[in-house]
Every structure is written in structure tokens, then in C-alpha cells.
Design an enzyme around this catalytic site. Structure first.
Site, PDB file in Angstrom:
ATOM      1  CB  SER A   1      -4.553   3.851  -3.607  1.00 55.71           C
ATOM      2  OG  SER A   1      -4.071   2.948  -4.593  1.00 55.71           O
TER       3      SER A   1
ATOM      4  CG  HIS B   1      -1.035   4.332  -0.752  1.00 60.38           C
ATOM      5  ND1 HIS B   1      -0.371   4.045   0.426  1.00 60.38           N
ATOM      6  CD2 HIS B   1      -1.405   3.127  -1.262  1.00 60.38           C
ATOM      7  CE1 HIS B   1      -0.349   2.736   0.621  1.00 60.38           C
ATOM      8  NE2 HIS B   1      -0.967   2.156  -0.394  1.00 60.38           N
TER       9      HIS B   1
ATOM     10  CG  ASP C   1      -1.298   0.464  -3.692  1.00 61.72           C
ATOM     11  OD1 ASP C   1      -0.841   0.155  -2.576  1.00 61.72           O
ATOM     12  OD2 ASP C   1      -2.371   1.073  -3.844  1.00 61.72           O
TER      13      ASP C   1
ATOM     14  CG  MET D   1       0.605  -4.414  -6.566  1.00 59.53           C
ATOM     15  SD  MET D   1      -1.116  -4.801  -6.891  1.00 59.53           S
ATOM     16  CE  MET D   1      -1.922  -3.615  -5.787  1.00 59.53           C
TER      17      MET D   1
ATOM     18  CG  HIS E   1       1.591  -0.745   0.144  1.00 64.08           C
ATOM     19  ND1 HIS E   1       0.238  -1.029   0.092  1.00 64.08           N
ATOM     20  CD2 HIS E   1       2.162  -1.802   0.790  1.00 64.08           C
ATOM     21  CE1 HIS E   1       0.001  -2.187   0.674  1.00 64.08           C
ATOM     22  NE2 HIS E   1       1.148  -2.683   1.094  1.00 64.08           N
TER      23      HIS E   1
ATOM     24  CG  MET F   1       1.615  -4.856  -1.638  1.00 64.80           C
ATOM     25  SD  MET F   1      -0.008  -4.333  -2.239  1.00 64.80           S
ATOM     26  CE  MET F   1       0.424  -2.729  -2.917  1.00 64.80           C
TER      27      MET F   1
ATOM     28  CG  MET G   1      -2.329  -4.948   3.742  1.00 61.50           C
ATOM     29  SD  MET G   1      -2.388  -3.540   2.616  1.00 61.50           S
ATOM     30  CE  MET G   1      -3.628  -4.065   1.439  1.00 61.50           C
TER      31      MET G   1
ATOM     32  N   GLY H   1      -3.499  -6.651  -3.589  1.00 61.57           N
ATOM     33  CA  GLY H   1      -3.467  -7.038  -4.998  1.00 61.57           C
ATOM     34  C   GLY H   1      -4.382  -6.204  -5.883  1.00 61.57           C
ATOM     35  CG  PHE H   2      -6.925  -7.208  -7.463  1.00 65.18           C
ATOM     36  CD1 PHE H   2      -6.559  -7.055  -8.805  1.00 65.18           C
ATOM     37  CD2 PHE H   2      -6.674  -8.427  -6.834  1.00 65.18           C
ATOM     38  CE1 PHE H   2      -5.960  -8.100  -9.501  1.00 65.18           C
ATOM     39  CE2 PHE H   2      -6.069  -9.467  -7.518  1.00 65.18           C
ATOM     40  CZ  PHE H   2      -5.718  -9.310  -8.857  1.00 65.18           C
ATOM     41  N   GLY H   3      -7.574  -2.932  -6.146  1.00 63.17           N
ATOM     42  CA  GLY H   3      -8.455  -1.912  -5.593  1.00 63.17           C
ATOM     43  C   GLY H   3      -9.890  -2.399  -5.654  1.00 63.17           C
ATOM     44  N   GLY H   4     -10.775  -1.661  -5.005  1.00 64.61           N
ATOM     45  CA  GLY H   4     -12.202  -1.929  -5.134  1.00 64.61           C
ATOM     46  C   GLY H   4     -12.735  -3.130  -4.373  1.00 64.61           C
TER      47      GLY H   4
ATOM     48  CG  ASP I   1      -3.854   0.069   1.390  1.00 60.79           C
ATOM     49  OD1 ASP I   1      -4.817   0.346   0.646  1.00 60.79           O
ATOM     50  OD2 ASP I   1      -2.707  -0.172   0.966  1.00 60.79           O
ATOM     51  N   GLY I   2      -7.489  -0.321   2.089  1.00 57.43           N
ATOM     52  CA  GLY I   2      -8.383  -1.271   1.432  1.00 57.43           C
ATOM     53  C   GLY I   2      -9.827  -1.109   1.853  1.00 57.43           C
ATOM     54  N   GLY I   3     -10.697  -0.831   0.870  1.00 57.37           N
ATOM     55  CA  GLY I   3     -12.134  -0.774   1.139  1.00 57.37           C
ATOM     56  C   GLY I   3     -12.564   0.418   1.968  1.00 57.37           C
TER      57      GLY I   3
ATOM     58  N   GLY J   1      -8.440   4.518  -2.698  1.00 54.75           N
ATOM     59  CA  GLY J   1      -8.325   4.542  -4.159  1.00 54.75           C
ATOM     60  C   GLY J   1      -9.667   4.850  -4.782  1.00 54.75           C
TER      61      GLY J   1
END
Ligand code: DX5
Ligand code: ZN
Length: 219
Positions: free
Chosen positions: A10, A35, A37, A39, A68, A70, A139, A144-147, A177-179, A199
Site C-alpha cells: 500500500s 495497492h 488507497d 480516501m 481501493h 474508500m 478489511m 482510513g489509516f495505515g499502521g 488489508d490492514g495490519g 503498507g
């Protein structure tokens, strides 16, 4: 059938001041998809990039551009992202108003259509969509956010969607996607995922580390 694992960095975690170079670097480092993102500050509490940036990045990679969305509504922007060079356009049913219409439009534009489910959205949402999509994006954080930290409860949803995809008999990417880190990557793959968005885990350590970061996630 679960396909070979593909890694989709990402670019949300890339250096935005050098986005073209960063996309070139992950391409050289063995990434499979890029990827992106998108938003809107409305569907999710953050603002990122639009079709102009996708167009500017297109010459920097031959990889699949995995966009993606959003944003709510997504429909008014589908044509622009397709023209900008996206290969996959993924929309959220929660963004409304008519997810099936969005998928039809993406396919009419000659692009691959993805559907993304937020953590609170059940797999059942796919019942009447699965025969029309090329990708399902689960998801594993709220968008909304990385990390953010991986929500382990989503593994059950990934397992359920794996079964739906296998039953459909079609080739459909199951993307998470995510974490994603080395541990959660393994859990997601064991649950049936075959595309991992990453990401933070891709971009940490600077460009010299990207190839090793990507290889570690692939397992
Ligand atoms: C969140 C985005 C993700 C996210 C992934 O809304 O869709 O792609 O940036 O970032 P990491 O891998 O840092 O959790
Ligand atoms: Zn994403």
C-alpha cells in the site's frame, strides 16, 4: 482455489514526496500489485489521492494497479480511475448506493471488479455478488489509516469467503488489508487469503529493505 500468494504494497506508507520512485522501487523489489488507497474524508476519516496521481504513477510500473476506493459514492469516479490506468477497481458496498451497479460499470469499463468488506460487514453481503466479482477485499482494520493492528476476528470471515469462492468455481482473488506483518500474513494465508496488502511492513527500513520485506511476507 487458493492461488499463489501475491504481495500488494500500500503506497499509503510510501514517501509521498517521491511517489514515482517509491512505486519503481517496490516494482524492482518483487511486489505483485501496487495497492492505491483512495480516501475522501467522508466515507473514511482521511484524505489521500485521486485519479491524477494514479495517472502520474502509471508509467512507473508494469504491475497491476490495484485501486481501493474508500469513497462515497464511488460511481462518479469509476471512469476517471479506469482512464488513469487502474487495473482493479474495488468498491465498498457500505459506500452505496447500489453495489451491483458499481460492479457492472467497472466491468463495462474493461477493468477487474473488487468488493471490499469492512470489519463489521458480514460475508453474507457477497451472496448475490460473488458470481460477478474478480476480487474480494477483507478489511482487517477499520479503513482510513495505515499502521493499525490486525483484527483477528476477521480470520473467520476470510475462511467463510474462501469457501464461497471455491464453491463458485471461478478465479477470484481473496485479498486482506490492514495490519499485515509476518505473523498475521501467515494467519491470513492459512485462513485462505492469496493477496496481502502491506503498507507499514513493506516500506519500513527504506528502499534497500523492500525486497527482503516483501519476501518475508510471502513466506
Ligand atoms: C486502510 C488501507 C490499508 C492500509 C494498510 O484504510 O486500506 O491499505 O493502509 O496499511 P498497513 O499495512 O500499514 O496496516
Ligand atoms: Zn487498502
Amino acid at each position: 482455489m487458493q492461488q499463489p500468494v501475491r504481495i500488494a504494497p500500500s503506497i499509503l506508507s510510501a514517501d509521498f514526496a517521491r511517489l514515482g520512485e517509491e512505486v519503481g522501487a517496490i516494482t524492482a523489489a518483487g511486489a505483485d500489485y501496487v495497492h492505491v488507497d483512495v480516501m475522501d474524508g467522508h466515507f473514511v476519516p482521511n484524505l489521500t489521492i485521486g485519479p491524477m496521481v494514479v495517472k502520474a504513477l502509471r508509467p512507473h510500473t508494469h504491475l497491476v494497479m490495484d485501486v481501493h476506493l474508500m469513497i462515497s459514492p464511488a460511481d462518479p469516479f469509476l471512469d476517471a480511475f479506469a482512464e488513469a490506468g487502474a487495473d482493479i477497481l474495488t468498491v465498498h458496498p457500505e459506500a452505496g448506493p447500489h453495489i451491483h451497479r458499481s460492479i457492472q460499470r467497472i466491468k463495462a469499463l474493461g477493468k477487474k471488479a473488487g468488493v471490499s468488506l469492512n470489519p463489521g460487514t458480514p460475508a453474507k453481503m457477497l451472496d448475490y455478488l460473488i458470481d460477478d466479482v474478480d476480487l474480494v477485499l477483507v478489511m482487517s482494520v477499520n479503513p482510513g489509516f495505515g499502521g493499525q493492528s490486525f483484527i483477528t476476528g476477521q480470520l473467520k470471515k476470510i475462511e467463510a469467503i474462501r469457501k464461497m469462492i471455491d464453491k463458485s468455481g471461478r478465479t477470484i482473488d481473496l485479498e486482506v488489508d490492514g495490519g499485515i506483518d509476518v505473523t498475521t500474513a501467515r494467519q491470513a494465508i492459512d485462513a485462505g487469503a492469496d493477496v496481502l496488502v502491506a503498507g507499514t511492513a513493506t516500506f519500513r527500513g527504506g528502499a534497500d529493505a523492500y525486497a527482503a520485506n516483501i519476501a518475508r511476507l510471502r513466506g
